[in-house]
Design a protein around this motif. Structure first.
Motif, PDB file in Angstrom:
ATOM      1  N   LEU A 105       2.053  -3.668 -10.578  1.00  0.00           N
ATOM      2  CA  LEU A 105       1.146  -4.651  -9.979  1.00  0.00           C
ATOM      3  C   LEU A 105       1.768  -6.053  -9.955  1.00  0.00           C
ATOM      4  O   LEU A 105       1.706  -6.756  -8.945  1.00  0.00           O
ATOM      5  CB  LEU A 105      -0.181  -4.677 -10.744  1.00  0.00           C
ATOM      6  CG  LEU A 105      -1.097  -3.462 -10.569  1.00  0.00           C
ATOM      7  CD1 LEU A 105      -2.310  -3.566 -11.484  1.00  0.00           C
ATOM      8  CD2 LEU A 105      -1.547  -3.328  -9.118  1.00  0.00           C
ATOM      9  N   ALA A 115      -3.434  -8.678 -13.228  1.00  0.00           N
ATOM     10  CA  ALA A 115      -3.062  -7.286 -13.468  1.00  0.00           C
ATOM     11  C   ALA A 115      -3.610  -6.796 -14.803  1.00  0.00           C
ATOM     12  O   ALA A 115      -4.129  -5.679 -14.910  1.00  0.00           O
ATOM     13  CB  ALA A 115      -1.539  -7.137 -13.434  1.00  0.00           C
ATOM     14  N   ILE A 118      -7.325  -6.128 -14.681  1.00  0.00           N
ATOM     15  CA  ILE A 118      -7.663  -4.876 -13.997  1.00  0.00           C
ATOM     16  C   ILE A 118      -7.396  -3.669 -14.886  1.00  0.00           C
ATOM     17  O   ILE A 118      -8.217  -2.750 -14.981  1.00  0.00           O
ATOM     18  CB  ILE A 118      -6.854  -4.754 -12.688  1.00  0.00           C
ATOM     19  CG1 ILE A 118      -7.324  -5.811 -11.675  1.00  0.00           C
ATOM     20  CG2 ILE A 118      -6.979  -3.358 -12.091  1.00  0.00           C
ATOM     21  CD1 ILE A 118      -6.388  -5.979 -10.492  1.00  0.00           C
ATOM     22  N   VAL A 258      -9.383  -5.044  -7.125  1.00  0.00           N
ATOM     23  CA  VAL A 258      -7.927  -4.961  -6.935  1.00  0.00           C
ATOM     24  C   VAL A 258      -7.528  -5.520  -5.570  1.00  0.00           C
ATOM     25  O   VAL A 258      -6.594  -6.327  -5.456  1.00  0.00           O
ATOM     26  CB  VAL A 258      -7.451  -3.499  -7.076  1.00  0.00           C
ATOM     27  CG1 VAL A 258      -5.974  -3.381  -6.729  1.00  0.00           C
ATOM     28  CG2 VAL A 258      -7.705  -2.981  -8.485  1.00  0.00           C
TER      29      VAL A 258
END
Length: 440
Positions: A105, A115, A118, A258
């Motif tokens: 990511l 990142a 998430i 995302v």
């Protein structure tokens, strides 16, 4: 005594009191920011509050709110089961899957905290379900994010390479990326071995299911029926793997998070809290207790400490320390001290900001030709980012806030000790490997 030195000593006192008296360090830091700002630096309240990390406050609240809803409606359980199926029940691979995922990511352009925001809640939910050390899982997530963080198309990589070009220094984008990747990969491997990763190879998902297997000792009539136990386990697994409308909507919200962060560069905190509100509107029964599960003590801790660091920055304490080091006249000594300053300050403040300040400070002795520019820039970049597992940094704070079913004070101390070890060891190692040989 100078104002800068007083501000550093006060920070030390805050650490000592918080450690010995079990007082929330954030509350102490707010008081310190008020005292030092008003009495030493002659700041008004507006200038003190200028250091309050409003963006991080929203990220911590928004992400923990959204994933509290995901835990309440069983979405995180579903994701855990999906991960197990992906690796065919081999729990030992999951920490590495999380490392690679966050690295990928950040390598393609995600900001490191985005990142981690998430991936960390999913990774730590998995750790709680299968009795994996939260420190191991959190470190794998953060080091994965930093491992991919200096690719030529990443945010960190673009910023550092831009600073190098602006300062007229020789640079090597691939070398910078590989240095960060290798250092974080090695650290992840060490953490994996030290914190029980190898033991996971002797277990699979079926072995770690939290279900009763032995009856109580006070009579055979209390022993559970083995078939009933197996039936209950299958029923629980079936429920966890079933997609309900609420879980489908929550998965859609996570995908939207995302996409919003990576494709549209929207703020992770504001996006998370908006998605959480939407889910709460349609399924209020799942989210009724979610606000109470927001990691408020962690929010107070992080925001208080970073507000005080903001006061130090506004006072010029950080620049004062950096300029004092660069004026020593011994290039190698100046180099290692700058690496340590980058690591220590970055453990509490913005990694990008520290790199932006320290690389220009290194220019005078790099111009002398005794220190290789490529190795020095890489050492500074790695030193300033590898410490982001500290609970006072954005990434470390996200890991601390996202961990379910843990003793949060104990986990905080673990992250603080681990972060301290990284700060103490890594700058010296990267200086020895990258700077002393004169690379670049």
């Amino acid at each position: 005594m100078s104002a800068e030195l007083i501000s550093i000593l006060v920070l030390v006192v805050v650490f000592v009191i918080a450690t010995t008296r079990s007082i929330n360090m954030g509350a102490l830091a707010f008081a310190a920011a008020f005292g030092v700002g008003e009495l030493v630096a002659d700041f008004d309240a507006d200038k003190i509050f200028a250091g309050f990390p409003g963006d991080l406050f929203v990220v911590l609240v928004g992400v923990t709110y959204l994933f509290a809803i995901a835990r309440a409606n069983g979405t995180t359980d579903w994701l855990v089961h999906a991960s197990i199926r992906l690796v065919r029940g081999r729990v030992v691979l999951i920490p590495w899957v999380m490392f690679v995922l966050t690295g990928a990511l950040t390598a393609i352009g995600a900001v490191s905290p985005a990142a981690v925001a998430i991936v960390a809640p999913i990774a730590l939910s998995f750790a709680a379900r299968y009795s994996i050390s939260p420190l191991l899982m959190g470190a794998m997530v953060v080091h994965g994010a930093q491992g991919g963080g200096f690719s030529p198309i990443s945010i960190y990589g673009s910023i550092v390479n831009g600073i190098v070009e602006r300062e007229g220094l020789p640079g090597n984008e691939v070398a910078l990326f590989l240095c960060s990747l290798v250092v974080n990969l090695v650290i992840a491997g060490v953490v994996f071995v030290l914190f029980g990763g190898l033991k996971l190879s002797r277990a699979d998902a079926d072995d770690t299911t939290d279900s009763p297997t032995d009856g109580p000792a006070d009579g055979p009539e209390e022993d559970p029926d083995p078939q009933a136990v197996k039936g209950a386990e299958r029923e629980a697994d079936d429920d966890a793997s079933r997609l309900t409308p609420a879980r489908i909507a929550t998965l859609g919200a996570l995908v939207a998070l995302v996409v919003a962060v990576l494709a549209f560069d929207l703020d992770a905190g504001l996006t998370s809290i908006t998605l959480a509100v939407v889910l709460s509107t349609f399924w209020p029964e799942d989210s009724r207790n979610a606000v109470g599960q927001i990691a408020w003590p962690t929010v107070l801790l992080i925001c208080g400490v970073l507000t005080y660091i903001g006061v130090l920055d506004e006072m010029g304490t950080i620049d004062w320390a950096g300029e004092g080091v660069s004026d020593l006249g011994a290039p190698l000594l100046s180099a290692v001290l700058l690496c340590y300053i980058g690591a220590i300050v970055s453990a509490f403040a913005s990694s990008v900001g520290i790199m932006g300040a320290l690389i220009p400070l290194a220019v005078p002795f790099l111009a002398q030709g005794e220190i290789g520019a490529v190795g020095m820039v890489a050492a500074l970049a790695v030193s300033a980012t590898v410490v982001d597992v500290s609970p006072f940094s954005t990434n470390g704070a996200l890991v601390l806030a996202a961990a379910p079913d843990v003793d949060r004070e104990r986990f905080f101390r673990q992250l603080m000790v681990y972060g301290g070890i990284v700060v103490a060891v890594v700058p010296a190692v990267v200086w020895l490997v990258l700077v002393v040989p004169g690379w670049g």
